[in-house]
Structure formats: C-alpha cells, structure tokens
Design a protein around this motif. Structure first.
Motif: not given
Length: 525
Positions: A24-25, A259-274
């Motif tokens: 997956t992406a 910790c909570l990442s301010p941004m992550a993900g392959p498509a959008s810089a506004a998709a946070p991750r834990m």
C-alpha cells in the motif's frame, strides 16, 4: 512476408494481485525512511524530544547526560553533563533556546541550549523527578516526581508558583494542551490521568487508564488525549467529559511511549498519525479515523522512547539496551502547526526575459494544452516493441522465451509462456537446448514454482522439461544441481500442503461445533 509493427498486437502482461498488505501507499511512505544510523549510548535512552525550530535538532536523555543531535549529520552537537545521578526528560523550550531536565536527586535544571550554561536550579522534590517540561509561554516549567506531586515553576524567579496534589503514586508523564498554556495532563503509576488548570491549581478531570501510565499525549486539536500504559493505549474525548473513545491493545507488552505526528501519509501533508513504542520491540503507526494499524516496524530491543521531527523527516527510537536508532526520510514534508517554524523560504530564482535572441524563445508554447475547440493532429509514432515481442512477431519462440527470462520479471515470463502455449510453441521454445540454454529456465522454475500465482503454469513447464531431458540427466553438473534443488523445493511444498490439510481437518470440527452452539465466530484477520 514482412510484417509492419502495426500488424502485430503487443503482448499484454498479465497483472497479478499484490502479495501482501505492505504494497500500500502508506507502507511505501514509512519504508522510505532510510537504513537507520545506530549509536551506542552509555545507558538506556529514556526520552527523546525534537525542537520545533528548524532544523529540528533533537535531545535524548541517557544515563547522567542530555545529548543534542544534529538532524542533518545525525551526530552529537552538545552534551549536558551537570547531573550527579541519572537525568530524566530532557525537553526543548518552544523556541529551542533552552533545555529543561529532571534528575534522580529531584533537581529540575534549566540550560542554555547554545552555550550549555546552567540558568536555573529548581529545588523542591526530594525524590527523583522524571517529568520536566516547558510551558508554551516560555517562562514556566511543569515537573512531576516520585513523591506523587506535580509542581508549577516560574523560571524567571526560580521559585515554585504552586503545588498540584492528587496523585497517589509516581508521576511519570505529562503533556501540555496545544490550545491553552494553562491546561496540562499528567499520568502516574496510580493508573490515573489528571487534567489540571494551573491558574486555579485544581484538577478538572480524572481518567482511569486501568494500569500504570507511562506516557500522555494531546491530539493536535486539543480535544482528544492519548494515555499509554500496560499493553494498551486509550483515547479520551475531553469535550464529552472524559469519555473513553477507544482502547487499543495492539502490543504484546507495556506501551512505553506515544506521540502524535503533525503530518504523515503518502498523499496529504495534513494527515496526522499516532506512533506508539513498546517493550515488545515494535513501533506501530495508527491512522486517526478508525485507529487501525497502518504500519509496524520491529526493533532489536525493548523500546523506551521515540520521537518524530515536525517535518516527519527524522524518526528517532531509543532502546533499553542503550542503542539509539536514527532514520531519515528521503522526502520530508513541510512542517506546520502551533509553534513550529518551517524551512526558511528559498530565494526565487532569476528568470531571464525571453526574446528572439534566445533559443527558448522559439520553443515557447510546446507544453501548452489544446483548447476545447482546437483541432488536434495525431502524430504517427512507430510502435516500440519489447525484445520478446519482436521475437514473437517473427515466430522465434526460443529467443522470445530467452528474452523474457533476461527481463527477470516473473509476470513477463508467465505472460510469454501462456502466449507460447496458446500458439502451441512451448515444445519449440523448450526443446533442443544445451546445458547453457537450459540453466536460465531451470533457475526460474526453482525460484518461482512455489509461488501460488505462477505454480499452476510452471508445474506444467517443469513436466515438459523433465520429459524432454530425462535421458540427459548427468551430462551437466550445473543442470543436475538445479534439478536437485527443484526436487527439494517441491518436497518441502508438498510437506507444507500436507500439514495445512491436517490443520484444516482439526479446525473443521471445532468450527462446526461453534456454529452448532450459536457462539460468534472469530473475526477474520
């Protein structure tokens, strides 16, 4: 008869499903973190904190020192060693110009991050202080210690402003609200996460995690909070009076950091991750819609701390055996969020004015798209055929198979073999080969005959080769070795299939009894 390329239809390469969920992406994004730089420390790495100012240097706490690393070189920049015993919780101020840390003797010390000068020593707790963090107003510090107290300090005066009593065991975690400098959450070994308003020195909310709390983190919105302890992570809704939204039990051992990442993900810089780390050696990444695990990484030792830079360009993981793992992303995102300073703006490159004196003047407009009413003239392009297509067009079947094998793409080889079978050309492609010509075919069979996607086709090819060359066995040592390996792999696969059938036979009565009793079935993974 000479055929034009337009008379030949290119071979359609068969598409197979992905072998596993890592294709997956999301998995590709987290795998773009490069090979880790592993650094041995004096003791276990108990805490990691990233500065919010570019270039986002990070501080680790290990044994009797706090060490600041450079994010570009991943080497030590400064060391703070003015601790009599173990140091704890080395954290940057929001502007990155100061560092605060607790210690085993209870002192809370504030340092200048550039000159390493000791600015303040805050004395109060008589027992180890495991928590020390700056407030977003830059002049206050919150500390938590093993005497079950939380203290609010004024750094400019070097005095205690207030003492927050309420915990009944060690205080080991704290987090500041991202939307208010006066709201703090603390967690302790009494299983309780408390929400404090330092203006009134009162506890406004109690959250029972159910096990000793190791870490606490606010979500970027400030309305949700995550507590980590035991083998679970709990997500709480502050706007609903502390309602438990989800309990995530995805680790096998104690979860030590979140910790909570301010941004992550392959498509959008506004998709946070834990991200969570655990004593089971795993770092797991959760998406925040359904809180499902999107990626997991296994480390060599129990994990005590982790940190992700504001631009998601660097992932640091501290382990109990004293090793620090630093992984750098190939393409970091642009950092955003409260108190986060991104990269300095690049100067716009000078673009010369286009005139008839420049060559680019005569190339202008070539990349423009046609308008809706424009007439398009289709350009005739000569079809470019792959080597195996060129041989198939000329009915050179043996050369076509050799060209497919040279590509080292199993999908291409499978497609060519199916085309040869449809043309009744398998015998011509496989027959009449010497030892050198037979080796690539046997090597491909040996490598992929156990793959379920290619097994049915390759088993038939193997039968044809054995029938055609059975009398030549023993003429070539290399061919005999590959045939022996092929035989061993087939025997292992048959043994595995027999074991699976035996397990299936044992499971069927259990499932049948479960259906008969009306019990719910286990969900499929």
């Amino acid at each position: 008869m000479d055929y034009e390329p337009t008379d030949y239809k290119k071979l359609a390469i068969r598409q197979y499903p992905a072998r596993d969920l890592r294709e997956t992406a999301e998995g590709k994004y987290w795998r773009q973190f490069k090979e880790p730089v592993v650094v041995q420390q004096v003791g276990a790495v108990s805490h990691i904190d990233f500065s919010r100012q570019y270039p986002y240097h990070f501080a680790i706490t290990s044994s009797t020192r706090v060490i600041v690393y450079d994010t570009h070189t991943r080497r030590v920049r400064r060391q703070f060693t003015r601790f009599k015993d173990k140091a704890y919780s080395g954290n940057f101020r929001i502007d990155g110009k100061a560092i605060v840390a607790g210690s085993e003797d209870g002192l809370v010390q504030v340092f200048d991050s550039a000159s390493r000068t000791l600015l303040r020593q805050l004395k109060g707790p008589q027992r180890p202080t495991h928590v020390a963090q700056f407030s977003s107003d830059k002049v206050h510090v919150l500390s938590g210690s093993d005497d079950a107290t939380v203290r609010w300090w004024d750094v400019t005066m070097g005095e205690q402003v207030c003492r927050l009593d309420g915990h009944s065991d060690y205080v080991r975690a704290a987090a500041a609200s991202p939307v208010s400098a006066d709201m703090w959450a603390t967690g302790g070994y009494d299983h309780i996460c408390k929400l404090w308003d330092v203006r009134s020195s009162e506890c406004t909310m109690n959250l029972d995690h159910g096990s000793p709390i190791e870490d606490v983190a606010f979500f970027p919105s400030g309305s949700l909070i995550a507590t980590a302890g035991g083998n679970s992570v709990c997500i709480w809704d502050m706007l609903s009076g502390g309602k438990l939204l989800r309990r995530l039990a995805n680790h096998q051992k104690t979860v030590t950091c979140v910790c909570l990442s301010p941004m992550a993900g392959p498509a959008s810089a506004a998709a946070p991750r834990m991200l969570t780390g655990s004593l089971d050696g795993h770092v797991k990444v959760f998406e925040l819609d359904t809180f499902t695990v999107t990626h997991a990484t296994k480390y060599t030792a129990p994990i005590l701390s982790l940190g992700l830079s504001p631009d998601c360009g660097l992932l640091a993981v501290g382990m109990a055996d004293g090793y620090l793992s630093i992984r750098k992303h190939s393409r970091p995102k642009e950092a955003t969020g409260p108190g986060v300073t991104g990269r300095p703006a690049k100067r716009e490159r000078y673009k010369p004015r286009l005139t008839a004196a420049t060559y680019r003047y005569f190339l202008r407009g070539q990349n423009e798209k046609a308008a809706e009413g424009d007439f398009k003239v289709a350009a005739r392009r000569r079809a470019r055929l792959a080597p195996y297509d060129q041989f198939l067009r000329k009915f050179h079947y043996r050369e076509a198979l050799d060209a497919a094998l040279d590509s080292r793409q199993p999908e291409v080889v499978a497609s060519v073999l199916e085309e040869l079978a449809a043309r009744s050309g398998l015998n011509a492609a496989l027959g009449g080969r010497d030892a050198e010509g037979l080796l690539p075919v046997l090597a491909h069979l040996d490598k992929y005959i156990r793959e379920p996607r290619y097994a049915r086709l390759l088993i038939g090819v193997a039968h044809r080769i054995l029938d055609a060359y059975a009398s030549a066995v023993g003429a070539s040592r290399e061919v005999d070795e590959l045939l022996l390996q092929l035989r061993q792999h087939v025997h292992l696969e048959l043994r595995l299939q027999a074991d699976l059938r035996r397990i299936q036979g044992m499971m069927e009565p259990i499932l049948a009894a479960s259906l008969a009793s009306g019990e719910p079935q286990l969900p499929e993974e």
